[in-house]
Design an enzyme around this catalytic site. Structure first.
Site, short mmCIF file in Angstrom:
data_model
loop_
_atom_site.label_atom_id
_atom_site.label_comp_id
_atom_site.label_asym_id
_atom_site.label_seq_id
_atom_site.Cartn_x
_atom_site.Cartn_y
_atom_site.Cartn_z
N ASN A 1 0.89 -1.06 -0.03
CA ASN A 1 0.11 0.06 0.12
C ASN A 1 1.03 1.28 0.10
OD1 ASN A 1 0.43 0.87 2.74
ND2 ASN A 1 -0.37 -1.05 3.17
N ARG A 2 0.40 2.33 0.00
CA ARG A 2 1.07 3.79 -0.40
C ARG A 2 1.72 4.23 1.04
NH1 ARG A 2 0.09 6.17 -5.22
NH2 ARG A 2 -1.32 5.07 -6.47
#
Ligand code: CTP
Ligand code: CA
Length: 230
Positions: free
Chosen positions: A34-35
């Site tokens: 994820n970011r």
């Protein structure tokens, strides 16, 4: 605000901070991730150390320098995070779950690199659900321990608030930091805005500010809870 160790108002306290995004391997060269940049979690670790705390920072796949005077434990997956966090939290006064754990992992790990097939067909990846680390920490919470969770919500207004309140209850957290996220918001940025919801019903709006300042404002709230209970 206490900055630069001027007020050592976390002296004698042990705090655990998780940061970054976990990665779930699919094969030797690929993962689901994820970011999360880890910047907000690192800001929590840095500011707690500056205020005199002993800090354990559980770091997931972060490209940031180790904060000075902090014990850094590097982990990869959500299961790794669970083990490290449960162990570190056992004696801690406060736990801040700033990490973004992957909610799902591939059901099967392939020991060899997954290859393209001759007919051009794509593989279907089956996922299984990872443990909820914050919920487990909430279940194991010691008397007086303060648990801070986050809620990353893409919705606006009351819907985001309602989702965050539900998470606060589900994880038995004392405080939940609601971030309104989007591809171009929060992730990787140096500033952040949040609404902090307390299990006691309190609401604190923190306007857009450097992530270190936001962390300091949340530590101020944590300290209020620590002094209420100890
Ligand atoms: N969290 C966790 N373990 C997970 C997933 C999330 O401990 N497997 C923690 C995060 O560190 C954060 C809080 O739970 O402090 C909320 O994370 P978030 O992704 O906003 O919520 P989820 O409960 O995972 O729900 P959803 O992603 O479906 O909104
Ligand atoms: Ca999630």
């Amino acid at each position: 605000l206490a900055r630069g160790g001027v007020h050592a108002d976390l002296a004698g306290r042990h705090v655990v901070v998780t940061a970054g995004g976990t990665r779930e391997p699919l094969d030797p060269v690929r993962f689901l991730g994820n970011r999360s940049s880890g910047k907000q979690g690192y800001a929590f670790a840095r500011t707690a150390a500056a205020r005199g705390a002993r800090v354990t920072l559980i770091s997931a796949n972060v490209a940031l320098p180790d904060p000075a005077g902090v014990d850094v434990v590097r982990i990869g997956t959500t299961e790794d995070l669970r083990k490290a966090a449960v162990e570190a939290a056992a004696g801690a006064d406060a736990v801040v779950m700033a990490a973004a754990p992957a909610d799902f992992r591939p059901a099967v790990y392939s020991d060899s690199k997954i290859k393209k097939s001759d007919d051009g067909g794509a593989p279907v990846i089956e996922l299984v659900t990872n443990p909820d680390v914050a919920a487990e920490l909430g279940e194991r919470k010691r008397p007086g321990q303060v648990l801070v969770a986050f809620a990353a919500e893409t919705g606006e207004g009351d819907e985001a608030l309602a989702n965050a309140r539900a998470k606060l209850a589900r994880k038995r957290a004392d405080l939940i930091v609601l971030n309104r996220v989007g591809v171009d918001r929060v992730f990787g940025a140096d500033a952040n805005a949040a609404t902090v919801i307390g299990a006691d019903g309190s609401l604190t709006d923190l306007p857009e500010q450097p992530k270190d300042d936001l962390a300091d404002a949340v530590w101020d709230l944590v300290i209020t809870h620590l002094t209420h209970t100890s």
